[in-house]
Enzyme design. Structure first.
Site, PDB file in Angstrom:
ATOM      1  NE  ARG A  53       0.150   1.347   3.434  1.00  0.00           N
ATOM      2  CZ  ARG A  53       1.043   2.269   3.699  1.00  0.00           C
ATOM      3  NH1 ARG A  53       2.333   1.937   3.778  1.00  0.00           N
ATOM      4  NH2 ARG A  53       0.746   3.510   3.883  1.00  0.00           N
ATOM      5  N   GLY A  54       0.245   2.419  -0.067  1.00  0.00           N
ATOM      6  CA  GLY A  54       1.022   3.638  -0.249  1.00  0.00           C
ATOM      7  C   GLY A  54       1.102   3.907  -1.748  1.00  0.00           C
ATOM      8  NE  ARG A  90      -6.150   0.776  -1.642  1.00  0.00           N
ATOM      9  CZ  ARG A  90      -5.496   1.362  -0.623  1.00  0.00           C
ATOM     10  NH1 ARG A  90      -4.212   1.142  -0.454  1.00  0.00           N
ATOM     11  NH2 ARG A  90      -6.125   2.166   0.209  1.00  0.00           N
ATOM     12  CD  GLN A 206      -3.315   2.745   6.856  1.00  0.00           C
ATOM     13  OE1 GLN A 206      -3.913   3.130   7.855  1.00  0.00           O
ATOM     14  NE2 GLN A 206      -3.896   2.623   5.685  1.00  0.00           N
ATOM     15  CG  ASP A 247      -2.997   7.948  -1.510  1.00  0.00           C
ATOM     16  OD1 ASP A 247      -2.795   8.362  -0.360  1.00  0.00           O
ATOM     17  OD2 ASP A 247      -2.767   6.785  -1.878  1.00  0.00           O
ATOM     18  CG  ASN A 257      -2.317  11.546   2.664  1.00  0.00           C
ATOM     19  OD1 ASN A 257      -1.752  10.685   1.981  1.00  0.00           O
ATOM     20  ND2 ASN A 257      -2.038  11.703   3.943  1.00  0.00           N
TER      21      ASN A 257
HETATM   22  O1  MRU Z   1      -4.501   3.303   2.253  1.00  0.00           O
HETATM   23  P1  MRU Z   1      -3.017   3.480   2.173  1.00  0.00           P
HETATM   24  O2  MRU Z   1      -2.284   2.909   3.330  1.00  0.00           O
HETATM   25  O3  MRU Z   1      -2.484   3.007   0.840  1.00  0.00           O
HETATM   26  O4  MRU Z   1      -2.819   5.046   2.219  1.00  0.00           O
HETATM   27  C1  MRU Z   1      -1.536   5.589   2.140  1.00  0.00           C
HETATM   28  C2  MRU Z   1      -1.506   7.050   2.299  1.00  0.00           C
HETATM   29  O5  MRU Z   1      -2.509   7.697   2.506  1.00  0.00           O
HETATM   30  C3  MRU Z   1      -0.178   7.716   2.127  1.00  0.00           C
HETATM   31  O6  MRU Z   1      -0.106   8.862   2.902  1.00  0.00           O
HETATM   32  C4  MRU Z   1      -0.014   8.087   0.649  1.00  0.00           C
HETATM   33  O7  MRU Z   1      -0.157   6.954  -0.160  1.00  0.00           O
HETATM   34  C5  MRU Z   1       1.275   8.733   0.374  1.00  0.00           C
HETATM   35  S1  MRU Z   1       2.541   7.531   0.478  1.00  0.00           S
HETATM   36  C6  MRU Z   1       4.035   8.057   0.122  1.00  0.00           C
END
Ligand code: MRU
Length: 368
Positions: A53-54, A90, A206, A247, A257
């Site tokens: 993820r991220g 996603r 997270q 994101d 985000n």
């Molecule tokens: O749902 P996730 O864990 O994928 O969400 C991640 C985030 O919101 C991060 O802040 C974003 O992807 C930036 S990562 C460098």
């Protein structure tokens, strides 16, 4: 970054140079487990289930997902089917469609017999570029931190620079180094005194699980806080700066985000504190200008809200319900912070105001 003294990226190729390996992030922080992705369905499932993820890491995993699909079948049809499946895994992080487009473009003129080789080369390039971008974000952000530390010292402050972050925008969210946390690592490694307030980031935690773990592995001082604590800490002068990831960032500087980011930006604004967002170019969606209207927000399973997981008394991971049976739950995974609440965007090309002009200054080739 190091895990138990051993250098890791979040995604790499196995010895056969075809199988893709990842860290299963659903098992952290209690277990460090790596997983092999052997076909495109494994890649789709890893993204969907958030084993990876991220935003940047989702993009790189999708690129390797294309490689895995082409290993089985190099035809145009197989490429299309794979891209559709990965695209649907996603919806919010634009890095996913950016990576798929990059792969498609690289493969467009390549005959099926050569596609596997070109696909792996392109995916590796996307991964290496992400690492380089994150390193550069770290350098630019650390300069900002150094300025804030100098100001703080001039005003008689003796505490470390207190940085508040939300979710995980560290190395686990990218291939290496991270976005929001890259400046933290660079500053810490340069001997600057930094301390990170880590928002737990319900519902999936997270922050509590991943950000706390990776900061701990690197020896960066940090404190996990309940999601609702940030405003209070800001009112009492215990936060100097907020930094999050993104994101999807519009061409006008709105930032999408993890859910809850917007509330932190509002609190920072009310307290006159800088709120920075760190992102590589692959996170910018140049096709949209209104984040609230135009960014698709992922709705996830209500079970992520109704249940939590953690270590039980006997050391095994258990999941328990926290809400009454029968109470419905809603689970929007992201929110949008309007550009007016963002002090600046930290990118691989430097820091710019969160605006169309600011982004055009950094990426003139994209300015219309
Ligand atoms: O749902 P996730 O864990 O994928 O969400 C991640 C985030 O919101 C991060 O802040 C974003 O992807 C930036 S990562 C460098």
């Amino acid at each position: 970054m190091n895990v138990g003294g051993e250098a890791y990226r979040t995604i790499w190729l196995a010895e056969d140079r075809r199988t893709v390996e990842i860290i299963d992030q659903t098992r952290l922080p209690h277990e460090f487990v790596t997983l092999a992705l052997r076909d495109v369905n494994d890649a789709v499932q890893a993204i969907r289930s958030m084993q990876v993820r991220g935003a940047p890491l989702i993009g790189v995993t999708a690129a390797y997902g294309v490689c895995l699909a082409l290993t089985a079948d190099g035809s145009d049809g197989a490429l299309e089917v794979a891209c559709d499946a990965l695209f649907g895994s996603r919806p919010t992080a634009v890095n996913l469609s950016w990576a798929l487009q990059t792969m498609r473009k690289a493969l467009a003129e390549v005959p099926p017999s050569d596609r596997v080789t070109v696909a792996y080369e392109t995916a590796a390039k996307i991964a290496d570029e992400d690492v380089a971008s994150c390193r550069a974000i770290g350098e630019h952000g650390a300069e900002l931190f150094a300025d804030l530390i100098r100001n703080k010292e001039r005003e008689g402050g003796t505490e470390p620079l207190n940085i508040l972050t939300h979710c995980n925008a560290g190395w686990l969210a990218t291939v290496d180094y991270g976005t929001a946390l890259a400046p933290v690592y660079t500053a810490h490694d340069a001997g600057l005194a930094v301390h990170v307030w880590v928002d737990e980031t319900r519902p999936r935690n997270q922050g509590a699980a991943l950000t706390a773990w990776e900061l701990g592995q690197h020896g960066v001082p940090h404190t996990v806080i309940a999601d609702n604590a940030g405003g209070h800490l800001m009112q009492h002068g215990r936060v100097d700066v907020c930094v999050t990831g993104s994101d999807r960032t519009t061409g006008t500087g709105d930032v999408c985000n993890k859910i809850g980011t917007y509330l932190k930006a509002l609190a920072a604004h009310d307290n006159g504190l800088p709120f920075y967002v760190a992102l590589p170019h692959s996170t910018i969606d140049w096709s949209i200008s209104d984040g609230i209207a135009d960014i698709p927000i992922e709705e996830r399973d209500e079970r992520e809200v109704t249940h939590v997981s953690g270590l039980g008394e006997d050391g095994a991971v258990i999941t328990v319900r926290v809400t009454p049976r029968g109470s419905p739950a809603a689970n929007a995974a992201f929110d949008v912070t309007p550009a007016r609440l963002v002090t600046g965007l930290i990118t691989e090309r430097g820091v710019a105001p969160a605006s169309a002009e600011g982004l055009a200054g950094l990426y003139p080739e994209r300015a219309e």
